[in-house]
Write a protein that holds these residues in place. Structure first.
Motif, PDB file in Angstrom:
ATOM      1  N   UNK A 187       0.814  -1.221   0.000  1.00  0.00           N
ATOM      2  CA  UNK A 187       0.000   0.000   0.000  1.00  0.00           C
ATOM      3  C   UNK A 187       0.846   1.268   0.000  1.00  0.00           C
ATOM      4  N   UNK A 188       2.129   1.124  -0.256  1.00  0.00           N
ATOM      5  CA  UNK A 188       2.996   2.284  -0.403  1.00  0.00           C
ATOM      6  C   UNK A 188       3.743   2.714   0.840  1.00  0.00           C
ATOM      7  N   UNK A 189       3.594   2.008   1.939  1.00  0.00           N
ATOM      8  CA  UNK A 189       4.342   2.347   3.148  1.00  0.00           C
ATOM      9  C   UNK A 189       5.808   1.977   2.945  1.00  0.00           C
ATOM     10  N   UNK A 190       6.695   2.830   3.414  1.00  0.00           N
ATOM     11  CA  UNK A 190       8.134   2.599   3.315  1.00  0.00           C
ATOM     12  C   UNK A 190       8.700   2.381   4.719  1.00  0.00           C
ATOM     13  N   UNK A 191       9.663   1.495   4.816  1.00  0.00           N
ATOM     14  CA  UNK A 191      10.331   1.222   6.088  1.00  0.00           C
ATOM     15  C   UNK A 191      11.250   2.390   6.421  1.00  0.00           C
ATOM     16  N   UNK A 192      11.127   2.912   7.633  1.00  0.00           N
ATOM     17  CA  UNK A 192      12.015   3.987   8.080  1.00  0.00           C
ATOM     18  C   UNK A 192      12.897   3.542   9.243  1.00  0.00           C
ATOM     19  N   UNK A 193      12.649   2.337   9.756  1.00  0.00           N
ATOM     20  CA  UNK A 193      13.488   1.816  10.824  1.00  0.00           C
ATOM     21  C   UNK A 193      13.081   0.411  11.205  1.00  0.00           C
ATOM     22  N   UNK A 194      14.072  -0.361  11.638  1.00  0.00           N
ATOM     23  CA  UNK A 194      13.820  -1.723  12.107  1.00  0.00           C
ATOM     24  C   UNK A 194      14.617  -1.937  13.383  1.00  0.00           C
ATOM     25  N   UNK A 195      13.935  -2.385  14.417  1.00  0.00           N
ATOM     26  CA  UNK A 195      14.601  -2.751  15.665  1.00  0.00           C
ATOM     27  C   UNK A 195      14.430  -4.256  15.838  1.00  0.00           C
ATOM     28  N   UNK A 196      15.501  -4.988  15.609  1.00  0.00           N
ATOM     29  CA  UNK A 196      15.433  -6.441  15.746  1.00  0.00           C
ATOM     30  C   UNK A 196      15.039  -6.813  17.168  1.00  0.00           C
ATOM     31  N   UNK A 197      14.038  -7.681  17.280  1.00  0.00           N
ATOM     32  CA  UNK A 197      13.549  -8.095  18.593  1.00  0.00           C
ATOM     33  C   UNK A 197      12.881  -6.972  19.352  1.00  0.00           C
ATOM     34  N   UNK A 198      12.435  -5.928  18.659  1.00  0.00           N
ATOM     35  CA  UNK A 198      11.869  -4.750  19.318  1.00  0.00           C
ATOM     36  C   UNK A 198      10.564  -4.991  20.062  1.00  0.00           C
ATOM     37  N   UNK A 199       9.799  -5.980  19.632  1.00  0.00           N
ATOM     38  CA  UNK A 199       8.564  -6.334  20.348  1.00  0.00           C
ATOM     39  C   UNK A 199       8.814  -7.484  21.314  1.00  0.00           C
ATOM     40  N   UNK A 200       9.613  -8.438  20.852  1.00  0.00           N
ATOM     41  CA  UNK A 200       9.953  -9.624  21.649  1.00  0.00           C
ATOM     42  C   UNK A 200      11.033 -10.377  20.867  1.00  0.00           C
ATOM     43  N   UNK A 201      11.719 -11.316  21.493  1.00  0.00           N
ATOM     44  CA  UNK A 201      12.704 -12.093  20.731  1.00  0.00           C
ATOM     45  C   UNK A 201      12.051 -12.727  19.500  1.00  0.00           C
ATOM     46  N   UNK A 202      12.645 -12.468  18.338  1.00  0.00           N
ATOM     47  CA  UNK A 202      12.122 -12.992  17.092  1.00  0.00           C
ATOM     48  C   UNK A 202      10.998 -12.178  16.477  1.00  0.00           C
ATOM     49  N   UNK A 203      10.596 -11.113  17.134  1.00  0.00           N
ATOM     50  CA  UNK A 203       9.507 -10.266  16.641  1.00  0.00           C
ATOM     51  C   UNK A 203      10.020  -8.831  16.544  1.00  0.00           C
ATOM     52  N   UNK A 204      10.455  -8.469  15.339  1.00  0.00           N
ATOM     53  CA  UNK A 204      11.056  -7.153  15.105  1.00  0.00           C
ATOM     54  C   UNK A 204      10.012  -6.042  15.133  1.00  0.00           C
ATOM     55  N   UNK A 205      10.434  -4.858  15.535  1.00  0.00           N
ATOM     56  CA  UNK A 205       9.599  -3.654  15.474  1.00  0.00           C
ATOM     57  C   UNK A 205       9.995  -2.897  14.215  1.00  0.00           C
TER      58      UNK A 205
END
Length: 155
Positions: free
Chosen positions: A130-148
């Motif tokens: 839908x046109x959203x672009x990634x501006x940041x990724x925090x590995x494990x940011x929500x939980x181990x194995x679940x990136x924010x």
């Protein structure tokens, strides 16, 4: 209240009401731990109990199958919040319908110049379509194995 046809399924979107709390919580639990971290359940419960943003539910045959909302910050950006679809309804167009309706409402509100969201790596491709672009990724940011994954769409 709006009706539409989504991949052969008649859907209805309406404002969230207190009577929808348990249905929305069940949607989240059905998507945990793959799409939401177990530690987020309490945050979602607090959000529903102290709702101060636009929030909606999507019904199919009067059953709540999706929910999601949005808010506008003082900086003029909108944020999508707590969007989810019942697991058995994934890939049936209901999430797309919910997203399109929230974006339409944000555009109608005419106060935001962009839309931001935070999701996991599992939902990232959906929003990219839908046109959203990634501006940041925090590995494990929500939980181990679940990136924010932070994403943004200019409107």
């Amino acid at each position: 209240m709006r009706n539409t046809l989504t991949k052969g399924v008649t859907t209805n979107i309406r404002d969230y009401g207190r009577r929808d709390r348990d249905h929305c919580l069940a949607l989240m639990l059905g998507n945990t731990p793959d799409f939401f971290a177990p530690c987020e359940v309490g945050d979602f419960e607090e959000f529903l109990d102290d709702l101060s943003h636009s929030y909606y539910v999507v019904e199919v045959a009067e059953a709540v199958v999706a929910c999601g909302g949005w808010s506008v910050s003082s900086d003029g950006s909108a944020s999508l919040c707590w969007g989810m679809v019942e697991r058995s309804c994934h890939r049936k167009g209901i999430g797309s319908y919910l997203l399109r309706e929230r974006l339409r409402l944000i555009r109608e509100d005419d106060t935001a110049s962009s839309v931001a969201l935070m999701t996991s790596q599992h939902s990232r491709p959906f929003f990219e379509r839908y046109g959203f672009a990634v501006v940041g990724v925090e590995e494990g940011g929500f939980a181990p194995g679940l990136d924010a994954v932070t994403m943004r769409l200019e409107i």
